[in-house]
Design a protein around this motif. Structure first.
Motif, short mmCIF file in Angstrom:
data_model
loop_
_atom_site.label_atom_id
_atom_site.label_comp_id
_atom_site.label_asym_id
_atom_site.label_seq_id
_atom_site.Cartn_x
_atom_site.Cartn_y
_atom_site.Cartn_z
N GLU A 175 -11.11 7.79 1.60
CA GLU A 175 -9.71 7.98 1.25
C GLU A 175 -9.35 7.22 -0.02
O GLU A 175 -9.98 6.23 -0.38
CB GLU A 175 -8.81 7.50 2.39
N VAL A 176 -8.30 7.71 -0.70
CA VAL A 176 -7.74 6.99 -1.84
C VAL A 176 -6.65 6.06 -1.31
O VAL A 176 -5.65 6.52 -0.77
CB VAL A 176 -7.13 7.96 -2.88
N GLN A 233 0.85 -1.19 0.00
CA GLN A 233 0.00 0.00 0.00
C GLN A 233 0.89 1.24 0.00
O GLN A 233 1.91 1.28 0.69
CB GLN A 233 -0.92 0.03 1.21
N GLU A 234 0.48 2.23 -0.79
CA GLU A 234 1.26 3.47 -0.86
C GLU A 234 0.98 4.33 0.37
O GLU A 234 -0.16 4.69 0.65
CB GLU A 234 0.93 4.23 -2.14
N VAL A 235 2.05 4.66 1.10
CA VAL A 235 1.96 5.52 2.28
C VAL A 235 3.03 6.60 2.15
O VAL A 235 4.22 6.30 2.12
CB VAL A 235 2.17 4.72 3.59
N ASP A 236 2.59 7.86 2.05
CA ASP A 236 3.52 8.98 1.92
C ASP A 236 4.50 8.75 0.77
O ASP A 236 5.73 8.91 0.90
CB ASP A 236 4.30 9.21 3.22
N LEU A 250 -7.99 0.59 -3.81
CA LEU A 250 -8.87 -0.37 -3.14
C LEU A 250 -10.32 -0.10 -3.50
O LEU A 250 -11.12 -1.02 -3.63
CB LEU A 250 -8.67 -0.30 -1.63
N GLY A 251 -10.65 1.17 -3.70
CA GLY A 251 -12.01 1.52 -4.07
C GLY A 251 -12.45 0.88 -5.38
O GLY A 251 -13.59 0.45 -5.52
N VAL A 252 -11.52 0.82 -6.35
CA VAL A 252 -11.84 0.20 -7.63
C VAL A 252 -12.14 -1.28 -7.44
O VAL A 252 -13.08 -1.83 -8.02
CB VAL A 252 -10.67 0.38 -8.62
N THR A 307 -7.98 15.44 1.64
CA THR A 307 -8.52 16.06 2.84
C THR A 307 -9.91 16.61 2.59
O THR A 307 -10.83 16.46 3.40
CB THR A 307 -7.59 17.18 3.32
N LEU A 308 -10.08 17.26 1.43
CA LEU A 308 -11.41 17.73 1.05
C LEU A 308 -12.39 16.57 0.92
O LEU A 308 -13.50 16.61 1.44
CB LEU A 308 -11.33 18.50 -0.27
N ALA A 309 -11.96 15.52 0.24
CA ALA A 309 -12.84 14.38 0.01
C ALA A 309 -13.26 13.73 1.32
O ALA A 309 -14.39 13.28 1.47
CB ALA A 309 -12.15 13.36 -0.90
N LYS A 310 -12.33 13.67 2.28
CA LYS A 310 -12.67 13.06 3.56
C LYS A 310 -13.77 13.83 4.26
O LYS A 310 -14.69 13.24 4.84
CB LYS A 310 -11.42 13.00 4.45
N SER A 311 -13.73 15.15 4.19
CA SER A 311 -14.77 15.96 4.80
C SER A 311 -16.08 15.82 4.05
O SER A 311 -17.15 15.73 4.64
CB SER A 311 -14.33 17.42 4.84
N VAL A 312 -15.99 15.78 2.72
CA VAL A 312 -17.19 15.70 1.89
C VAL A 312 -17.95 14.40 2.13
O VAL A 312 -19.18 14.39 2.26
CB VAL A 312 -16.81 15.82 0.40
N LEU A 313 -17.25 13.29 2.23
CA LEU A 313 -17.90 11.98 2.30
C LEU A 313 -18.06 11.46 3.73
O LEU A 313 -18.53 10.34 3.92
CB LEU A 313 -17.10 10.97 1.48
#
Length: 503
Positions: A68-69, A33-36, A99-101, A473-479
């Motif tokens: 999250e992506v 998994q990609e982290v930073d 993972l979402g895909v 960060t925007l997406a986390k707040s939106v969803l």
């Protein structure tokens, strides 16, 4: 609130590269998994000896954060040495996606590539995702007695495989035990698996390789011998000891959001946004090819599209005059095709937006109710079908000025009874008090008739608070509220199971 679920990922491959000279490759799969911006190893499967078409028994359990992506990489290696260092093994190919895909597709089949991006021969990978909405687990102890002798010079080298029948009728490997050498009375090591991975119709196969307790004995039947021999009884006895562990039982409906959601976009083209040809306008596309609206579309759309199986989004505009008669419209397809308003992915929305912009005359008033009612009609049709197979999400991007507050309040109160949520992104620096009021976090939203909303379905996010923040960060707040909104709807419709589980 961060929404977390656990996904169980099963991996199989076909036509892997053959790196061994005297035999075939001995592949194993590694999940990263990609982290930073770095790849972190999450786990490895077992090694499939001398096999170019492996079906791995070991599964990957990955915590799935809906908002999250999560970028994953599946890498295949040919085991050459008894070493944990991957550079000691031959590389067979890899596949990278989010993972979402995987979760939204449930079953994903893709070609493998080499490090240079070229195809890894004809190698392909199949990844199957199962949502562990029920986190009960079960520990099984298995042993055999008087199994058939399969080896010419010895006894047998038996192991067990558990297969679960999928929705397509095909049997999928759930678990494979270790091989016990040279015995007809094997005792396999106890193993623990999620109970949901064994639900429905489960088949146990035995092979000769070259909080409550239950014990069950059943005959091991060889169908070929059974047909040939009239006096055939069995090929041994399998003894199963099960220890059922009832940990916290919960239902999260993210799988429904991912697999069956219909995401629709509404864009504000009213005059309060300013002349799109002037730099002061929120719709003005700067020399870098962006503006406030495009930034919001990209930031949220890249998250949402992972949770839509076909990635086709109806994109509507409101508040503009349209050619050729220049009548104002409060629900028009931004691709100017009312019979087919769908856009292919986020790129399709951006392209349609950029193409239509020069052909519009911004006008007014700023009415939200028509576009909410437009989506509500589709949600109502799904409700009449009495199925939980669809849930609708309307994303409205607006400068926050609203002209039909009473009608909008009424539309939202009625929509709260339907399988539907509304996400409002406020762009610009206007006073968003009206949007905060529609959000309903501080008080229950009421229609002008006095009727209260049966649940909160609106989430408002001011884009200016996230202008310099990462898109995630925007997406986390939106969803953040969407999973809870979906769960509340299903519970009100009695579409979720009881919270009580028999001991």
């Amino acid at each position: 609130m961060s929404s977390t679920n656990t996904s169980l990922l099963s991996v199989s491959c076909t036509s892997l590269l053959d790196r061994d000279v005297a035999s075939k490759s001995d592949p194993f799969c590694v999940l990263f998994q990609e982290v930073d911006s770095n790849w972190v190893e999450l786990g490895r499967t077992e090694t499939a000896v001398n096999n170019l078409n492996p079906v791995f028994g070991d599964k990957f359990q990955v915590d799935y954060h809906f908002e999250e992506v999560q970028k994953l990489k599946f890498a295949l290696f040919d085991e050459d040495k008894c070493s944990s260092q991957l550079y000691e093994h031959d590389f067979l190919g890899e596949f990278v996606c989010t993972l979402g895909v995987i979760v939204s597709n449930k079953k994903l089949h893709r070609p493998l590539t080499l490090a240079n991006g070229k195809p890894a021969g004809k190698g392909a990978i199949t990844i199957t995702a199962q949502e562990l909405s029920d986190n009960r687990i079960i520990t099984l102890s298995m042993c055999g007695r008087k199994l058939d002798k399969k080896d010419f010079f010895g006894k047998s080298d038996p192991y067990l495989e558990f297969h679960k029948q999928g929705e397509d009728g095909k049997w999928m490997l759930v678990h494979r035990t270790e091989v016990i050498k040279n015995t007809l009375d094997p005792v396999w090591k106890p193993f623990t698996v999620p109970l949901i991975s064994l639900c429905n119709d489960v088949r146990c196969s035995i092979f000769g390789s070259g909080a409550s307790n239950v014990q069950v004995e059943f005959e091991c039947i060889n169908p070929k011998k059974q047909k040939k021999k009239k006096n055939y009884k069995n090929s041994g006895i399998i003894i199963l000891k099960a220890k059922y562990i009832n940990t916290a039982y919960y239902l999260y409906v993210l799988a429904c959001v991912c697999a069956f959601a219909s995401h629709q976009v509404g864009i504000d083209f009213t005059a309060s946004n300013g002349n799109p040809r002037e730099p002061s306008s929120l719709h003005y596309i700067n020399p870098l090819g962006s503006n406030e609206y495009l930034s919001a579309i990209w930031a949220v759309g890249q998250i949402i599209q992972d949770y839509d199986s076909d990635k086709m989004f109806p994109a509507l505009g409101f508040g503009a005059q349209l050619p050729p008669d220049w009548k104002v419209s409060h629900e028009f397809a931004i691709n100017f095709d009312p019979t087919n308003p769908f856009c292919a992915g986020v790129e399709g929305i951006v392209q349609a937006y950029s193409t239509c912009l020069p052909h519009l005359r911004f006008y007014g008033p700023t009415n939200f109710a028509p576009i909410i009612n437009h989506v509500a009609r589709f949600a109502s049709q799904a409700l009449q079908q009495d199925t939980a197979a669809q849930y609708f999400t309307l994303l409205i991007i607006t400068d926050g000025v609203i002209s039909d507050m009473d009608e909008t309040r009424h539309a939202i109160v009625q929509a709260a009874k339907l399988p539907m949520s509304i996400i409002i992104i406020g762009v610009g620096n206007a006073d968003f008090a009206a949007m905060e009021f529609l959000d309903g976090d501080s008080s229950v939203l009421r229609s002008y008739t006095g009727e209260e909303a049966v649940r909160d379905i609106v989430q408002f996010v001011p884009f200016r608070d996230f202008r310099n923040a990462p898109k995630e960060t925007l997406a986390k707040s939106v969803l953040a509220e969407l999973p809870q909104q979906v769960t509340q709807y299903f519970k009100q419709r009695n579409l979720s199971p009881s919270n009580t589980v028999p001991e």
